[in-house]
Design a protein around this motif. Structure first.
Motif, short mmCIF file in Angstrom:
data_model
loop_
_atom_site.label_atom_id
_atom_site.label_comp_id
_atom_site.label_asym_id
_atom_site.label_seq_id
_atom_site.Cartn_x
_atom_site.Cartn_y
_atom_site.Cartn_z
N ALA A 130 0.84 -1.20 0.00
CA ALA A 130 0.00 0.00 0.00
C ALA A 130 0.88 1.25 0.00
CB ALA A 130 -0.92 0.01 1.22
N THR A 131 0.33 2.32 -0.51
CA THR A 131 1.03 3.61 -0.44
C THR A 131 0.88 4.19 0.96
OG1 THR A 131 -0.96 4.65 -1.35
CG2 THR A 131 0.83 4.13 -2.91
N GLN A 132 1.47 5.36 1.18
CA GLN A 132 1.47 5.99 2.49
C GLN A 132 0.04 6.34 2.92
OE1 GLN A 132 3.61 6.56 0.03
NE2 GLN A 132 5.23 5.47 1.11
N PHE A 133 -0.23 6.18 4.20
CA PHE A 133 -1.56 6.47 4.73
C PHE A 133 -1.71 7.96 5.00
CE2 PHE A 133 -1.36 2.14 7.14
CZ PHE A 133 -1.38 1.47 5.93
N PHE A 134 -2.91 8.49 4.76
CA PHE A 134 -3.19 9.87 5.14
C PHE A 134 -2.86 10.10 6.61
CE2 PHE A 134 -6.96 10.01 1.93
CZ PHE A 134 -6.09 10.20 0.88
N GLU A 135 -3.16 9.12 7.42
CA GLU A 135 -2.97 9.26 8.87
C GLU A 135 -1.50 9.39 9.28
OE1 GLU A 135 -6.88 7.01 8.34
OE2 GLU A 135 -4.91 7.01 7.38
N PHE A 136 -0.57 9.08 8.38
CA PHE A 136 0.85 9.16 8.69
C PHE A 136 1.52 10.43 8.18
CE2 PHE A 136 1.52 4.25 9.04
CZ PHE A 136 0.80 4.27 10.23
N VAL A 161 -6.25 6.31 2.47
CA VAL A 161 -6.78 6.36 3.82
C VAL A 161 -6.85 4.95 4.41
CG1 VAL A 161 -9.24 6.14 3.18
CG2 VAL A 161 -8.60 7.41 5.24
N SER A 162 -6.64 4.83 5.70
CA SER A 162 -6.57 3.51 6.34
C SER A 162 -7.86 2.71 6.20
CB SER A 162 -6.21 3.66 7.83
OG SER A 162 -7.19 4.41 8.51
N ASP A 163 -9.01 3.39 6.19
CA ASP A 163 -10.29 2.68 6.01
C ASP A 163 -10.31 1.92 4.68
OD1 ASP A 163 -11.32 3.61 8.40
OD2 ASP A 163 -12.47 5.23 7.51
N ASP A 164 -9.78 2.56 3.64
CA ASP A 164 -9.76 1.91 2.32
C ASP A 164 -8.77 0.76 2.27
OD1 ASP A 164 -11.68 3.72 1.52
OD2 ASP A 164 -10.35 4.90 0.22
N VAL A 165 -7.66 0.89 3.01
CA VAL A 165 -6.70 -0.22 3.09
C VAL A 165 -7.36 -1.43 3.75
CG1 VAL A 165 -4.51 -0.99 4.08
CG2 VAL A 165 -4.72 1.35 3.19
N ALA A 166 -8.03 -1.18 4.86
CA ALA A 166 -8.68 -2.28 5.59
C ALA A 166 -9.77 -2.94 4.75
CB ALA A 166 -9.25 -1.77 6.91
N ALA A 167 -10.52 -2.13 4.00
CA ALA A 167 -11.59 -2.68 3.16
C ALA A 167 -11.01 -3.55 2.04
CB ALA A 167 -12.42 -1.54 2.57
N ALA A 168 -9.94 -3.07 1.42
CA ALA A 168 -9.31 -3.86 0.35
C ALA A 168 -8.69 -5.14 0.90
CB ALA A 168 -8.25 -3.01 -0.35
N THR A 238 -11.27 7.19 -1.74
CA THR A 238 -11.29 8.38 -0.88
C THR A 238 -10.20 9.37 -1.28
OG1 THR A 238 -12.08 7.02 0.96
CG2 THR A 238 -11.20 9.20 1.50
N HIS A 239 -10.63 10.59 -1.64
CA HIS A 239 -9.72 11.65 -2.03
C HIS A 239 -9.14 12.35 -0.81
CE1 HIS A 239 -10.59 11.50 -6.36
NE2 HIS A 239 -11.82 11.19 -5.99
N PHE A 240 -7.92 12.86 -0.97
CA PHE A 240 -7.23 13.53 0.14
C PHE A 240 -8.03 14.70 0.69
CE2 PHE A 240 -4.00 16.85 1.35
CZ PHE A 240 -3.67 16.30 2.56
N GLU A 241 -8.55 15.55 -0.18
CA GLU A 241 -9.29 16.73 0.29
C GLU A 241 -10.55 16.34 1.05
OE1 GLU A 241 -8.54 19.88 0.43
OE2 GLU A 241 -6.62 19.73 -0.62
N ASP A 242 -11.20 15.27 0.62
CA ASP A 242 -12.40 14.79 1.33
C ASP A 242 -12.03 14.31 2.73
OD1 ASP A 242 -13.92 15.34 -0.90
OD2 ASP A 242 -13.83 13.29 -1.67
N TRP A 243 -10.91 13.59 2.82
CA TRP A 243 -10.45 13.12 4.14
C TRP A 243 -10.08 14.31 5.03
CZ3 TRP A 243 -5.46 13.63 6.28
CH2 TRP A 243 -5.26 12.98 7.49
N LEU A 244 -9.40 15.30 4.47
CA LEU A 244 -9.03 16.48 5.24
C LEU A 244 -10.27 17.19 5.79
CD1 LEU A 244 -6.22 18.64 3.59
CD2 LEU A 244 -6.22 17.56 5.85
N SER A 245 -11.27 17.36 4.94
CA SER A 245 -12.50 18.03 5.37
C SER A 245 -13.20 17.25 6.48
CB SER A 245 -13.45 18.20 4.17
OG SER A 245 -12.86 18.97 3.17
N ARG A 246 -13.22 15.93 6.31
CA ARG A 246 -13.86 15.08 7.31
C ARG A 246 -13.10 15.14 8.62
NH1 ARG A 246 -14.25 10.54 4.15
NH2 ARG A 246 -12.63 9.39 5.25
#
Length: 251
Positions: A130-136, A161-168, A238-246
């Motif tokens: 996986a690529t780097q997580f937003f959370e990191f 985003v980690s949620d998408d990693v877990a789902a995949a 999940t797009h980066f900007e959507d995660w940031l807003s959330r």
């Protein structure tokens, strides 16, 4: 089926365990706090008894070169031996996109050693890079900070985003072993310096991001291919900007 998640109480492990339990699988959330330690071998045989699949999403508690190598080599050897003894049919391991291109870094040398052990084992496997997580992103900024300056390369990155990693990971866990490596990435290809600059701005963090293409990433030099997937990755939604807003709305 019975599935054992090593690192089952961490960021990805917790989400993966919940996802699999919702599908009515018998899931063991294995971690040292739960009496299962892949490094010492404690509790492994009991945890793996009757398991069809083991998913390893554990990470080293230390990123120091010697410690991280010992962690991944020892835990992976112990896991694979216990799996072979228990008749486990599928070993799934979470790794990092670009691992083989970042071997100047002790961390990525350790991940490469982990992957090599898996490939040489008799246990059928799937390595999920996986690529780097937003959370990191905050951790990436922390490591690159000197005073109030954050020095980062402008190399491309395609974070997730980690949620998408877990789902995949649910799908990869329930699929037949690939006996190879699959890649997982987010939908947006961004410059690393801009990614962190945007994150810090939204967090109202006053540190200044300085673009420095000689800046190291956890000890490794970067180019535009270092951190992005190759051909035919699985792209999440999940797009980066959507995660940031959330994330802001939850503060």
């Amino acid at each position: 089926m019975k599935i054992v998640v090593i690192g089952g109480t961490g960021l990805i492990g917790t989400k993966l365990v919940d996802n699999l339990r919702q599908l009515d699988h018998e899931v063991v959330a294995a971690s040292p706090s739960a009496g299962v330690n892949a490094v010492t071998g404690e509790g492994l045989a009991d945890a793996l008894s009757g398991a069809q699949v083991v998913v390893d999403v554990a990470n080293s508690p230390s990123f120091e070169d010697k410690a991280v190598l010992e962690f991944f080599e020892t835990s992976t050897r112990n896991l694979l031996a216990a799996e072979a003894a228990a008749g486990v049919k599928h070993h799934v391991a979470l790794s990092v996109v670009g691992t083989d291109r970042l071997l100047q870094s002790g961390y990525f040398r350790a991940k490469m050693a982990q992957e090599d052990l898996i490939k040489s084992s008799s246990v059928p496997y799937t390595i999920v890079r996986a690529t780097q997580f937003f959370e990191f992103i905050n951790s990436i900024a922390y490591v690159a900070t000197e005073g109030q300056t954050v020095r980062l390369s402008s190399a491309y990155v395609q974070p997730i985003v980690s949620d998408d990693v877990a789902a995949a990971l649910v799908d990869f866990t329930l699929d037949a072993p690939a006996n190879g490596t699959v890649e997982l990435a987010g939908p947006d290809r961004l410059r690393l310096d801009e990614l962190v600059r945007r994150f810090l701005s939204v967090q109202q963090d006053t540190r200044q991001v300085v673009t420095d293409d000689n800046a190291l990433y956890f000890g490794a030099e970067l180019n535009d291919h270092s951190l992005v997937p190759g051909d035919n990755p699985r792209i999440t939604s999940t797009h980066f900007e959507d995660w940031l807003s959330r994330s802001l709305s939850q503060v």
